[in-house]
Design a protein around this motif. Structure first.
Motif, mmCIF file in Angstrom:
data_model
loop_
_atom_site.group_PDB
_atom_site.id
_atom_site.type_symbol
_atom_site.label_atom_id
_atom_site.label_comp_id
_atom_site.label_asym_id
_atom_site.label_seq_id
_atom_site.Cartn_x
_atom_site.Cartn_y
_atom_site.Cartn_z
ATOM 1 N N GLY A 134 53.327 -28.195 -53.426
ATOM 2 C CA GLY A 134 54.392 -27.426 -54.051
ATOM 3 C C GLY A 134 55.759 -27.976 -53.726
ATOM 4 O O GLY A 134 55.999 -28.539 -52.646
ATOM 5 N N ILE A 135 56.668 -27.823 -54.665
ATOM 6 C CA ILE A 135 58.017 -28.352 -54.496
ATOM 7 C C ILE A 135 58.741 -27.646 -53.354
ATOM 8 O O ILE A 135 59.578 -28.243 -52.669
ATOM 9 C CB ILE A 135 58.827 -28.226 -55.824
ATOM 10 N N GLY A 136 58.412 -26.374 -53.108
ATOM 11 C CA GLY A 136 59.048 -25.640 -52.012
ATOM 12 C C GLY A 136 58.777 -26.288 -50.669
ATOM 13 O O GLY A 136 59.680 -26.429 -49.835
ATOM 14 N N HIS A 137 57.520 -26.707 -50.445
ATOM 15 C CA HIS A 137 57.159 -27.370 -49.186
ATOM 16 C C HIS A 137 57.813 -28.746 -49.096
ATOM 17 O O HIS A 137 58.206 -29.178 -48.007
ATOM 18 C CB HIS A 137 55.639 -27.493 -49.079
ATOM 19 N N ALA A 138 57.897 -29.449 -50.215
ATOM 20 C CA ALA A 138 58.537 -30.764 -50.222
ATOM 21 C C ALA A 138 60.016 -30.642 -49.849
ATOM 22 O O ALA A 138 60.539 -31.437 -49.063
ATOM 23 C CB ALA A 138 58.381 -31.420 -51.590
#
Length: 263
Positions: A134-138
């Motif tokens: 997910g982009i949030g974790h990235a």
């Protein structure tokens, strides 16, 4: 009577001419349609090839940025921890049991910290998997590395951590955009405070990065679409049908907002 015959002959001639010309027009139309369809297909194919080429370049750049982060971390953090561990162990005097125990305990703590840092580096090696999570974790991972530098006062509002939907291609480009923006801040902005906000609203992903650096004249940058890596940023924003909002004032810092249809 002769006039009637003449009219009939003219009508027959016209009808014959129309009858003969119709296949010609039909053939020309089919050829034109086929040519247009072929050109459209080639155009779509070229666009797809350009997109795939740009995605490959983005992956390479993300990996390159990852390798740079790992190299810096190994040199500046893990290397120093291990050097300090070596110095501590070499200074142990076995004849002084109490001090020796304290130094051994300190060495063990340093080794455990080194192991923890190496595990974080191992996670960073799997950058593609990080994006798949997910982009949030990235985004969170990039913020963690920025925070480790200790050079900035960070204010973070990342509401994408628990986002349940993903878009791997867009996520990779958004991650690279964030990396480029952060690199620009480190290289050019002379900032002390950085604010990063991200959220999803009405199927639009919003990412905003603001800092209190030296700023610049945005009109010159917008007209040229060059300098400070912004040309690459604009190009990648267009790839994912996004929008970039740039605000900057000399002496008062810069904010960059990105809006992307998502997923």
């Amino acid at each position: 009577m002769q006039n009637e015959t003449t009219k009939i002959a003219i009508l027959v001639a016209i009808a014959t001419l129309v009858f003969l010309l119709m296949p010609v027009f039909l053939i020309l139309y089919i050829r034109s349609y086929t040519r247009h369809k072929k050109n459209h297909f080639l155009e779509k194919q070229n666009m797809q090839q350009k997109f795939e080429s740009e995605m490959l370049q983005t992956r390479v750049e993300v990996q390159d940025q990852t390798m740079q982060s790992i190299a810096t971390e190994l040199h500046d953090n893990v290397g120093q921890l291990l050097s300090l561990t070596t110095l501590t162990l070499n200074s142990i005097n076995l004849n002084d049991g109490e001090k020796a125990k304290k130094k051994i305990d300190n060495s063990l703590a340093l080794v455990n910290k080194s192991i923890k840092e190496l595990r974080e580096l191992a996670k960073l090696l799997h950058g593609e998997q990080l994006v798949e999570n997910g982009i949030g974790h990235a985004i969170d991972q990039e913020i963690n590395w920025l925070n480790k530098a200790g050079s900035y006062e960070l204010k973070i509002n990342n509401q994408l951590i628990d986002l349940q939907i993903t878009s791997p291609n867009k996520d990779l480009i958004i991650l690279r955009l964030l990396q480029e923006i952060i690199n620009n801040i480190i290289k050019h902005a002379q900032a002390t405070d950085i604010q990063i906000d991200s959220h999803l609203a009405n199927n639009i992903l919003h990412l905003r990065v603001a800092e209190n650096g030296i700023g610049f004249n945005p009109e010159e940058i917008k007209s040229k679409k060059s300098g400070m890596g912004l040309n690459s940023i604009y190009k990648r924003i267009e790839m994912i049908n996004g929008k970039l909002i740039l605000n900057s004032t000399p002496g008062e810092g810069t904010s960059i907002s990105i809006e992307v249809p998502y997923p």
